[in-house]
Scaffold this active site. Sequence first.
Site, PDB file in Angstrom:
ATOM      1  N   LEU A 149      44.112  48.079  49.940  1.00 43.40           N
ATOM      2  CA  LEU A 149      44.064  49.520  49.747  1.00 43.40           C
ATOM      3  C   LEU A 149      43.242  49.123  48.404  1.00 43.40           C
ATOM      4  O   LEU A 149      43.327  48.082  47.637  1.00 43.40           O
ATOM      5  CB  LEU A 149      45.659  49.487  48.906  1.00 43.40           C
ATOM      6  CG  LEU A 149      47.117  49.438  50.142  1.00 43.40           C
ATOM      7  CD1 LEU A 149      48.519  50.011  48.699  1.00 43.40           C
ATOM      8  CD2 LEU A 149      46.611  50.847  50.549  1.00 43.40           C
ATOM      9  N   ASP A 150      42.372  50.163  48.133  1.00 42.53           N
ATOM     10  CA  ASP A 150      41.536  50.433  47.184  1.00 42.53           C
ATOM     11  C   ASP A 150      42.253  50.040  45.767  1.00 42.53           C
ATOM     12  O   ASP A 150      43.217  50.041  45.402  1.00 42.53           O
ATOM     13  CB  ASP A 150      40.972  52.240  47.106  1.00 42.53           C
ATOM     14  CG  ASP A 150      39.520  52.179  48.348  1.00 42.53           C
ATOM     15  OD1 ASP A 150      39.343  50.927  48.665  1.00 42.53           O
ATOM     16  OD2 ASP A 150      39.709  53.355  48.205  1.00 42.53           O
ATOM     17  N   ARG A 151      41.509  49.372  45.059  1.00 40.30           N
ATOM     18  CA  ARG A 151      42.393  48.801  43.855  1.00 40.30           C
ATOM     19  C   ARG A 151      43.143  49.804  42.762  1.00 40.30           C
ATOM     20  O   ARG A 151      44.086  49.485  42.220  1.00 40.30           O
ATOM     21  CB  ARG A 151      41.137  48.775  42.624  1.00 40.30           C
ATOM     22  CG  ARG A 151      41.257  47.521  41.347  1.00 40.30           C
ATOM     23  CD  ARG A 151      40.148  47.034  40.909  1.00 40.30           C
ATOM     24  NE  ARG A 151      40.541  46.472  39.029  1.00 40.30           N
ATOM     25  CZ  ARG A 151      40.247  46.357  38.193  1.00 40.30           C
ATOM     26  NH1 ARG A 151      38.740  45.874  38.891  1.00 40.30           N
ATOM     27  NH2 ARG A 151      40.399  45.535  37.818  1.00 40.30           N
ATOM     28  N   THR A 155      44.641  52.978  43.859  1.00 41.39           N
ATOM     29  CA  THR A 155      45.498  53.054  45.019  1.00 41.39           C
ATOM     30  C   THR A 155      46.567  52.765  44.744  1.00 41.39           C
ATOM     31  O   THR A 155      46.569  51.001  44.867  1.00 41.39           O
ATOM     32  CB  THR A 155      45.068  53.114  45.993  1.00 41.39           C
ATOM     33  OG1 THR A 155      43.858  54.143  46.731  1.00 41.39           O
ATOM     34  CG2 THR A 155      45.506  53.573  47.031  1.00 41.39           C
ATOM     35  N   HIS A 208      37.146  54.817  51.787  1.00 39.59           N
ATOM     36  CA  HIS A 208      37.741  54.958  51.068  1.00 39.59           C
ATOM     37  C   HIS A 208      37.883  56.767  51.449  1.00 39.59           C
ATOM     38  O   HIS A 208      36.913  58.093  50.994  1.00 39.59           O
ATOM     39  CB  HIS A 208      36.818  55.930  50.359  1.00 39.59           C
ATOM     40  CG  HIS A 208      36.177  54.511  48.971  1.00 39.59           C
ATOM     41  ND1 HIS A 208      35.464  54.702  48.617  1.00 39.59           N
ATOM     42  CD2 HIS A 208      37.065  53.815  48.944  1.00 39.59           C
ATOM     43  CE1 HIS A 208      35.101  53.526  47.279  1.00 39.59           C
ATOM     44  NE2 HIS A 208      36.679  52.882  47.906  1.00 39.59           N
TER      45      HIS A 208
END
Length: 360
Positions: A170-172, A174, A279
């Site tokens: 997961l993106d930081r 999120t 993304h």
Amino acid sequence: MYQQIQTYLTQLEGLLKQHQLWQNTPIDPQALNSTVPFCHDTMAFEQWLQFVFIEKMQMLVTQQQPLPSNFAIAPMAELMLAQKNGGAVVTQLLAQLDKLLGREVIVNERPAPVEFGELEILYRDENYIAINKPSGLLVHRSFLDKHETQFAMQMLRDQIGQHVFPVHRLDRPTSGVLLFALSSEAARDINQLFIDNQISKRYLALVRGFAPESVFLDKPLKEQLDKIADKFADQNKAPQEAQTQFNCLQQATLPIPIDKYPTVRYSLVECFPKTGRKHQIRRHLKHLSLPIIGDVNHGDNQHNQFFREHFSLRRLMLFATELNFVHPYTQQQINIKAPLGEAMLTICQQLGWPHQEKDY
């Protein structure tokens, strides 16, 4: 004041050149044709400083025209230049300029580190474990932030006293469901499910604008490479297939003027990515003119600032709420859910939406 502004602009140009942030070739004029704040979709922030900010401020000073008031560019510089040489000194200079133009901005060279407590475990069996990753926590150690000391992978390992294997990311910014395997074999077998597109992921996003009831977006995305982490990656890779299903769950209008509009509109959108590009959800929603609130790179800075000021919100409003798959060993259907959290539920209430966890 004009003389002081001119001095700051000269110093800014010198700093950009000193730290190799200055562009020696003219920018493509098409890069200026953007409706995205700071031209995030067409140029880097340092390019914006050079070709938009400095140029326009020089024009205002030369022609003795009124200067912008309540101006604050330092916070954006702090975010966008954090990983670049000279970013701190450029940000400090811009903070002085902000103060001169009527808004004092306190900027630290690095934000104070956030201390994350014990991770919330959402699911565990003898092969897999899933946590509710907080927004702002990196999954594992990265070249992108050498100053970080906390990572989900190491924190979970220490918490359960067992090595864990990341199987997706997961993106930081999120938050939500993050799955790990408890052995290399289990990681291999669950990875095959990801490769075969047999794992369903559900996200919720708070976006600017009114989203359509339902839309399936099939738009290939060119891979976004980081100058450090992806230094040796193929720079000319063709756009990759990317598909996302979006469903609008809620809409709200607030009687607050922003920019040229007398009211603001927001939607809560359910997102089902069919592919896993970097993304992807954020870029697809931007393509639909529905930027996610709190998205610095693909969002709308005016609405991000509105949520900071009115809701004290300083995070990306993207939540990985569910992960569904057939267990590789037991063949049981596994459904893992993560709560939205009190902050988001409070915003839902303020927007006139249902504000109980069960409603989402």
